[in-house]
Write a protein that holds these residues in place. Structure first.
Motif, mmCIF file in Angstrom:
data_model
loop_
_atom_site.group_PDB
_atom_site.id
_atom_site.type_symbol
_atom_site.label_atom_id
_atom_site.label_comp_id
_atom_site.label_asym_id
_atom_site.label_seq_id
_atom_site.Cartn_x
_atom_site.Cartn_y
_atom_site.Cartn_z
ATOM 1 N N UNK A 169 0.842 -1.204 0.000
ATOM 2 C CA UNK A 169 0.000 0.000 0.000
ATOM 3 C C UNK A 169 0.875 1.251 0.000
ATOM 4 N N UNK A 170 1.884 1.277 0.895
ATOM 5 C CA UNK A 170 2.711 2.468 1.012
ATOM 6 C C UNK A 170 3.535 2.693 -0.248
ATOM 7 N N UNK A 171 4.023 1.594 -0.826
ATOM 8 C CA UNK A 171 4.829 1.693 -2.044
ATOM 9 C C UNK A 171 4.003 2.289 -3.180
ATOM 10 N N UNK A 172 2.795 1.749 -3.383
ATOM 11 C CA UNK A 172 1.947 2.263 -4.454
ATOM 12 C C UNK A 172 1.590 3.722 -4.173
ATOM 13 N N UNK A 173 1.321 4.038 -2.904
ATOM 14 C CA UNK A 173 1.026 5.428 -2.555
ATOM 15 C C UNK A 173 2.186 6.338 -2.896
ATOM 16 N N UNK A 174 3.405 5.919 -2.506
ATOM 17 C CA UNK A 174 4.575 6.766 -2.722
ATOM 18 C C UNK A 174 4.883 6.923 -4.205
ATOM 19 N N UNK A 175 4.554 5.922 -5.018
ATOM 20 C CA UNK A 175 4.803 6.046 -6.459
ATOM 21 C C UNK A 175 3.692 6.866 -7.131
ATOM 22 N N UNK A 176 2.456 6.711 -6.630
ATOM 23 C CA UNK A 176 1.340 7.406 -7.265
ATOM 24 C C UNK A 176 1.390 8.909 -7.024
ATOM 25 N N UNK A 177 1.888 9.313 -5.836
ATOM 26 C CA UNK A 177 1.721 10.718 -5.473
ATOM 27 C C UNK A 177 2.516 11.671 -6.371
ATOM 28 N N UNK A 178 3.785 11.358 -6.743
ATOM 29 C CA UNK A 178 4.439 12.274 -7.700
ATOM 30 C C UNK A 178 3.708 12.303 -9.036
ATOM 31 N N UNK A 179 3.135 11.148 -9.398
ATOM 32 C CA UNK A 179 2.387 11.033 -10.639
ATOM 33 C C UNK A 179 1.118 11.896 -10.580
ATOM 34 N N UNK A 180 0.513 11.922 -9.375
ATOM 35 C CA UNK A 180 -0.798 12.572 -9.245
ATOM 36 C C UNK A 180 -0.747 14.074 -9.518
ATOM 37 N N UNK A 181 0.406 14.720 -9.258
ATOM 38 C CA UNK A 181 0.423 16.185 -9.292
ATOM 39 C C UNK A 181 -0.074 16.735 -10.627
ATOM 40 N N UNK A 182 0.547 16.295 -11.721
ATOM 41 C CA UNK A 182 0.139 16.825 -13.028
ATOM 42 C C UNK A 182 -1.190 16.238 -13.466
ATOM 43 N N UNK A 232 -10.728 9.810 -11.496
ATOM 44 C CA UNK A 232 -9.510 10.418 -12.037
ATOM 45 C C UNK A 232 -8.404 9.373 -12.155
ATOM 46 N N UNK A 233 -7.540 9.508 -13.173
ATOM 47 C CA UNK A 233 -6.580 8.437 -13.479
ATOM 48 C C UNK A 233 -5.704 8.045 -12.299
ATOM 49 N N UNK A 234 -5.201 9.056 -11.564
ATOM 50 C CA UNK A 234 -4.313 8.739 -10.454
ATOM 51 C C UNK A 234 -5.054 7.952 -9.386
ATOM 52 N N UNK A 235 -6.347 8.268 -9.197
ATOM 53 C CA UNK A 235 -7.147 7.550 -8.204
ATOM 54 C C UNK A 235 -7.330 6.102 -8.630
ATOM 55 N N UNK A 236 -7.625 5.904 -9.916
ATOM 56 C CA UNK A 236 -7.787 4.530 -10.396
ATOM 57 C C UNK A 236 -6.511 3.742 -10.151
ATOM 58 N N UNK A 237 -5.366 4.347 -10.501
ATOM 59 C CA UNK A 237 -4.097 3.635 -10.335
ATOM 60 C C UNK A 237 -3.888 3.262 -8.875
#
Lengths: 491, 119
Positions: free
Chosen positions: A85-98, A240-245
């Protein structure tokens, strides 16, 4: 701080969520969310190392000794889930900004990140807690924030999808509470370890099978096992795409973990599989999930929807592994939990990049994208290969274990189903690849490659799915040990 | 006698089924939310019924001489249900706000009138 790490893993993000909501500006809230995600990654990895070195950790919340107080019990199974969970969160969050800046309006940005952190908190909480009612509370924290994040999608269908998910999710959660209540009334305890000791004493009472049934139905609703998956396709498609991911690679995985925890630790493998004969329910359902949902995925014109149906099929693989009830089967289930998080995360992120640049993820809009967005589509192919289960990808590792587990039980037809599912995955992935690489791009539209801040997280997941596909020793050893602790009884 | 003694649980079952039926059968989204809420309330009543100890008094500490042999009801399910009520309120609020936004986007809150394959 070292001693309180199990609590801080959950408490720090929980406290950062209102901060993100209060700072008001989208960028500042994003920074807070990044801090929360990276903190939880650090904390969960530190806990994983400690559990591997020293064995299970029992943390007494507020100094109240279990079973009276709430206990956070961390063993190899749940720390592994927390790391995912934490790994996916940490990877998704930089992605989520744009991605979020493009898909969600600026004035809602801060609230979005607050919901994101709350969702992370809830999922981490479910993973580490050792108290069944606490599970329900965290489940609702993560679910409510997930509903509101899904409702932020651009398409108005996101609203009805979120509403549908809310109705079905709340029913599932209520079923879980009923199950917990029935267990409590028979044993007088809410602590998982304590329940595991006391439940066998009263197992002859009819209340216990009823509690078991309510819990099973409630959790399978949350993890979207066929035929209780109806909320999932629309929710994943219009969020939203980042949420789906993020949600696709964490929320259902945590629900699978809950299933494992209740079947094996709380009720015990003997009760679940010999008294309740769970395998006779779960195995047919997961086989149907794999075949039917892969077939439905082939006919989808919206790629996010295609991947959503494929997710339901992949959940079928995980539950299939669990339904064998053997160490090898559960190992396959746990490995696939991790592997599917990597590959579905990568695939949904690639689709998010397409959404960012093209503005649509319908197949016909993706003509020639292989030329104009080479990195995005290469990531999609990488994730797709993993979904099919090509050797040297994580998908191959999970299917290898699954087929082995099926053969160990002498279930040749089930092993066949796993392979047919792979073939069907090849068909639906090929459908996208064909349009993206073999057709020529529309010359009237100028489409640019997605920004680096979105490509890099996508490629981290793709690279991880290849790395753990080539060298599966770490994941396989953790998953095997985790399966052994689960089946061997109390950690 | 037993059937009457289990009156609470009969009420819980009836409420639960009423809520569940409304949730499934009604096309109006607000009515769906009402059904969900009745369903959740039934769960709360079930827990509160668990807490009742025959002859037990409210779980407030009695001091002095009267404390001798006092039988208390179990307070823990009540506390659990406080949490469940909060969760129920949050779910209802979120659900209704979604209904408001669905009304803005579609102009209706009837399930069968909502177009474009969203249902």
């Amino acid at each position: 701080m070292r001693d309180n790490l199990p609590a801080l893993l959950v408490v720090v993000p929980l406290l950062l969520a209102p901060v993100a909501a209060l700072v008001g500006r989208s960028k500042a809230a994003w920074a807070v969310a990044t801090a929360a995600c990276w903190w939880s990654l650090y904390a969960s990895v530190a806990l994983l190392q400690r559990v591997r070195a020293e064995g299970p950790i029992s943390y007494e919340m507020g100094g109240w000794t279990p079973p009276y107080g709430i206990e956070y019990r961390i063993d190899l199974v749940n720390v592994f889930v927390a790391v995912i969970v934490a790994l996916i969160g940490a990877v998704t969050i930089p992605y989520a900004r744009k991605s979020i800046a493009k898909e969600v309006s600026e004035d809602r940005g801060a609230l979005f990140y607050a919901a994101f952190i709350l969702c992370l908190t809830g999922l981490l909480g479910i993973a580490v807690t050792g108290d069944v009612f606490n599970v329900f509370v965290f489940l609702e924290i993560s679910s409510l924030s997930a509903y509101s994040m899904i409702a932020l999608g651009q398409d108005r269908r996101a609203l009805t999808a979120a509403f549908h998910y809310l109705i079905m999710g709340s029913v599932g959660a209520s079923f879980i509470v009923i199950g917990i209540g029935l267990m409590y009334v028979m044993t007088g305890t809410l602590n998982m370890a304590d329940l595991a000791v006391r439940l066998p004493e009263v197992a002859d009472n009819r209340t216990i099978p009823v509690a078991f049934t309510f819990l099973t139905v409630g959790i399978t609703l949350k993890l979207a096992l066929f035929p209780l998956h109806l909320w999932l396709p629309n929710a994943y498609t219009y969020a939203p795409s980042a949420v789906t991911a993020f949600i696709a690679s964490t929320a259902t995985k945590v629900a699978v973990y809950l299933l494992l925890r209740f079947f094996f630790t709380v009720f015990g493998a003997e009760f679940s599989f010999e008294v309740m004969e769970l395998d006779r329910v779960l195995m047919p359902l997961s086989v149907v999930a794999i075949l039917a949902m892969s077939l439905v995925a082939i006919y989808q014109a919206n790629v996010k929807r295609l991947l959503a149906f494929s997710s339901v099929a992949q959940i079928g693989y995980m539950v299939l592994g669990i339904s064998f009830g053997s160490v090898l089967g559960v190992t396959a289930g746990i490995i696939h939990l991790f592997n599917h998080a990597l590959m579905k995360g990568a695939l949904f992120m690639a689709m998010g990049c397409v959404m960012y640049s093209v503005g649509s993820v319908r197949i016909e809009k993706m003509a020639g994208l292989g030329k104009v967005m080479p990195w995005t589509m290469a990531a999609f192919v990488g994730g797709g290969l993993s979904l099919i289960g090509v050797p040297a990808t994580v998908g191959f590792v999970s299917k290898w274990y699954l087929v082995q587990a099926a053969l160990e039980r002498g279930l040749w037809p089930v092993a066949g189903v796993v392979l047919v599912g792979s073939l069907m995955a090849a068909i639906y992935i090929w459908k996208v690849v064909e349009v993206a690489y073999l057709q020529s791009p529309d010359p009237d539209h100028e489409i640019r490659e997605a920004p680096l801040s979105m490509l890099i997280p996508t490629w981290i997941l793709v690279a991880a799915s290849f790395y753990f596909g080539i060298d599966a020793s770490l994941t396989a050893s953790v998953a095997t040990q985790a399966a052994e602790t689960l089946i061997g009884g109390l950690p | 006698m037993t059937a009457l003694g289990l009156f609470n649980y009969w009420a819980v079952i009836v409420l639960m089924m009423v809520g569940f039926y409304t949730l499934i059968a009604r096309g109006n989204l607000v009515k769906k939310m009402i059904g969900l809420n009745i369903f959740q309330t039934a769960v709360i009543m079930m827990y509160v019924s668990f807490a009742k100890v025959t002859g037990g008094t409210a779980p407030i500490l009695v001091e002095g001489e009267a404390a001798e042999g006092v039988l208390y009801s179990n307070p823990l399910p009540h506390v659990l249900m406080l949490t469940a009520i909060v969760v129920g309120v949050a779910t209802l609020a979120l659900g209704l706000s979604l209904v408001v936004r669905i009304k803005e986007a579609y102009g209706t809150i009837e399930e069968d009138e909502i177009q474009d394959g969203a249902w």
